[in-house]
Design an enzyme around this catalytic site. Sequence first.
Site, PDB file in Angstrom:
ATOM      1  N   PHE A 136       0.789  -1.137   0.164  1.00  0.00           N
ATOM      2  CA  PHE A 136      -0.302  -0.398   0.255  1.00  0.00           C
ATOM      3  C   PHE A 136       0.770   1.155   0.178  1.00  0.00           C
ATOM      4  O   PHE A 136       1.675   1.652   0.882  1.00  0.00           O
ATOM      5  CB  PHE A 136      -0.898   0.166   1.247  1.00  0.00           C
ATOM      6  CG  PHE A 136      -2.294   1.278   1.578  1.00  0.00           C
ATOM      7  CD1 PHE A 136      -3.568   1.321  -0.337  1.00  0.00           C
ATOM      8  CD2 PHE A 136      -2.106   2.268   2.684  1.00  0.00           C
ATOM      9  CE1 PHE A 136      -4.040   1.606   0.410  1.00  0.00           C
ATOM     10  CE2 PHE A 136      -2.952   2.769   3.074  1.00  0.00           C
ATOM     11  CZ  PHE A 136      -4.303   2.644   1.256  1.00  0.00           C
ATOM     12  N   ASP A 214       1.490  -6.063   7.313  1.00  0.00           N
ATOM     13  CA  ASP A 214       0.651  -5.333   7.880  1.00  0.00           C
ATOM     14  C   ASP A 214      -0.121  -6.387   7.388  1.00  0.00           C
ATOM     15  O   ASP A 214      -0.881  -6.847   5.737  1.00  0.00           O
ATOM     16  CB  ASP A 214       0.445  -4.027   6.350  1.00  0.00           C
ATOM     17  CG  ASP A 214      -0.536  -2.897   6.742  1.00  0.00           C
ATOM     18  OD1 ASP A 214      -1.427  -3.523   6.977  1.00  0.00           O
ATOM     19  OD2 ASP A 214      -0.501  -2.107   6.553  1.00  0.00           O
ATOM     20  N   TYR A 239     -10.744  -1.197  10.773  1.00  0.00           N
ATOM     21  CA  TYR A 239     -12.894  -0.690   9.887  1.00  0.00           C
ATOM     22  C   TYR A 239     -13.079  -1.684   8.069  1.00  0.00           C
ATOM     23  O   TYR A 239     -13.325  -1.059   7.675  1.00  0.00           O
ATOM     24  CB  TYR A 239     -12.478   0.571   8.948  1.00  0.00           C
ATOM     25  CG  TYR A 239     -11.206   1.583   8.428  1.00  0.00           C
ATOM     26  CD1 TYR A 239     -11.189   0.998   7.221  1.00  0.00           C
ATOM     27  CD2 TYR A 239     -10.206   1.906   9.697  1.00  0.00           C
ATOM     28  CE1 TYR A 239      -9.991   1.513   6.797  1.00  0.00           C
ATOM     29  CE2 TYR A 239      -9.067   2.568   9.104  1.00  0.00           C
ATOM     30  CZ  TYR A 239      -9.008   2.396   7.208  1.00  0.00           C
ATOM     31  OH  TYR A 239      -7.862   2.918   7.011  1.00  0.00           O
ATOM     32  N   LYS A 240     -12.118  -2.722   7.664  1.00  0.00           N
ATOM     33  CA  LYS A 240     -11.864  -3.591   6.222  1.00  0.00           C
ATOM     34  C   LYS A 240     -12.440  -4.529   7.300  1.00  0.00           C
ATOM     35  O   LYS A 240     -14.307  -4.781   7.794  1.00  0.00           O
ATOM     36  CB  LYS A 240     -10.971  -4.002   6.114  1.00  0.00           C
ATOM     37  CG  LYS A 240     -10.335  -2.637   5.277  1.00  0.00           C
ATOM     38  CD  LYS A 240      -9.130  -2.258   5.699  1.00  0.00           C
ATOM     39  CE  LYS A 240      -8.042  -1.201   4.531  1.00  0.00           C
ATOM     40  NZ  LYS A 240      -6.845  -0.920   4.152  1.00  0.00           N
ATOM     41  N   ARG A 388     -12.004  -3.645  -7.547  1.00  0.00           N
ATOM     42  CA  ARG A 388     -12.110  -4.876  -6.254  1.00  0.00           C
ATOM     43  C   ARG A 388     -13.476  -4.962  -6.257  1.00  0.00           C
ATOM     44  O   ARG A 388     -14.860  -3.466  -5.600  1.00  0.00           O
ATOM     45  CB  ARG A 388     -11.213  -3.904  -4.959  1.00  0.00           C
ATOM     46  CG  ARG A 388     -10.115  -3.644  -5.367  1.00  0.00           C
ATOM     47  CD  ARG A 388      -8.936  -3.248  -4.089  1.00  0.00           C
ATOM     48  NE  ARG A 388     -10.027  -2.265  -3.044  1.00  0.00           N
ATOM     49  CZ  ARG A 388      -9.114  -1.843  -2.385  1.00  0.00           C
ATOM     50  NH1 ARG A 388      -8.106  -2.881  -1.549  1.00  0.00           N
ATOM     51  NH2 ARG A 388     -10.067  -0.754  -1.909  1.00  0.00           N
TER      52      ARG A 388
HETATM   53  C1  LIG Z   1      -5.943   0.147   4.612  1.00  0.00           C
HETATM   54  C2  LIG Z   1      -4.447  -0.081   4.853  1.00  0.00           C
HETATM   55  C3  LIG Z   1      -4.380   1.312   5.702  1.00  0.00           C
HETATM   56  C4  LIG Z   1      -5.061   2.008   6.278  1.00  0.00           C
HETATM   57  O1  LIG Z   1      -4.152   3.142   7.089  1.00  0.00           O
HETATM   58  P1  LIG Z   1      -5.112   4.358   7.858  1.00  0.00           P
HETATM   59  O2  LIG Z   1      -3.554   4.419   9.154  1.00  0.00           O
HETATM   60  O3  LIG Z   1      -5.652   3.676   8.607  1.00  0.00           O
HETATM   61  O4  LIG Z   1      -5.113   5.276   6.658  1.00  0.00           O
HETATM   62  C5  LIG Z   1      -2.834   0.595   5.838  1.00  0.00           C
HETATM   63  N1  LIG Z   1      -2.465  -0.232   5.650  1.00  0.00           N
HETATM   64  C6  LIG Z   1      -2.608  -0.485   4.616  1.00  0.00           C
HETATM   65  C7  LIG Z   1      -2.085  -1.974   3.846  1.00  0.00           C
HETATM   66  C8  LIG Z   1      -3.884  -0.900   3.685  1.00  0.00           C
HETATM   67  O5  LIG Z   1      -4.696  -1.593   3.347  1.00  0.00           O
END
Ligand SMILES: *Cc1c(COP(=O)(O)O)cnc(C)c1O
Length: 428
Positions: A136, A214, A239-240, A388
Amino acid sequence: MTRSPLRPSDPRLDLEEARALDARNPLAGFREAFVVADPDEIYLDGNSLGRLPVRAREVVRAAVDEAWGERLIRSWGEGWWGAASRIGGRLAPLVGAGEDEVVVADQTSVNLYKLATAALEDRAPRTRIVSDALNFPSDLYVLEGVARRFGGRLEIVPAAADGVHADEAAIRAALDDDVALLSLSEVAFASGYRYDAARLTEAAHAAGALVLWDLSHAVGATPVDLAGWGADLAVGCTYKYVNGGPGAPAFAYVRRDLQDRLTQPIHGWFGQADPFDFGLAYAPAPGMARFTVGTPPVLSLLAMEPGVELLRDAGIGTVRDVSVALTEYLIALVDARLAPHGVEVVSPRDPERRGSHVTIAHPDAYRLTKAMIDAGVIPDYREGSGIRLGVAPLYVGFEDLWRAVERTEALLARGDHLAYDDARATVT
Ligand SMILES: *Cc1c(COP(=O)(O)O)cnc(C)c1O
């Protein structure tokens, strides 16, 4: 190996079969635990925001009306204090960790910064961080910033030529004796590629590096086994697939034997050994508390707990079985009905190497996304990757997928998407 009753050997791909599969789905009853405002809308966000658990609404109402409204400051002693480590402990089995190895705090990006910094301090004089192009972007930005602080650099290993799979051999080859940290997202946000985490962890350890996973797109959808992998550090978002709500606090994992050896860069009073001593010098708290910083967002923290409990009730093994059956079914549907309209699956075909979303590509993917949303199918669009389709096993069923593909096929056949503007909106 016995075949799951959710994966027919000779799929017919008709509505009747979808309904028969739903009738056999052990998670079918969980849908009622979520707020479904419009039963005709099919929610396949990929998955950047899970649905609202009914229980979360009750928890938030009570937290606002009673705990905040009436009890005020006393509420800290009536459940608020310690909620971050308590809920972390509840979440721990979902990632294969001990209760004392997980804490809920801050955002994923912030936790990544804290743990990556702790890792580089620990591995000095090594200064290089290895990640890859499927990670990400926020993770890469954070890791690059951390490496620079230590006078090192971030090496971003290219993905495989298809842009879908990781090049795990190249990642392993990048691990030499200057590497302090390997950090990857266990399920890649765009293609849904799922790494061989145990093998990569072992390779990093053999090179003398620490590993930071992560788990944002893995937790709540795939069986994560941090202890089994021998992982050192992990972060993830709630939140996912954990359905914790918008901006829900993230979590951090530090393996038990490392907790008192590592220190994090943000010395806040919540991470202090005795926060109510109000001493002038910082001494890190023992255990996971030292990886927290300041007052948590209490309402968001409490709101995420019901999502964790629902996953514990469902059992992550069952969640994974259903997730694999659903994504296999979705891929079969896309191949059969959307491929003739130029849609291509760009997620790994091997379910072992795939998380719980299926990414599809189309030459007009952005306009197609908008047309799908207007047809009552909610995916999300990722620039450069495609559309997605998130399959959250607690509330997405086979009939949902069948209907989503049916609607998408119909709009492609009519060319509805061609009527949309190609200009990008702020949030995709
Ligand atoms: C959703 C997601 C994040 C989210 O990061 P925030 O700090 O909550 O905005 C980070 N890393 C990955 C791989 C994600 O999928």
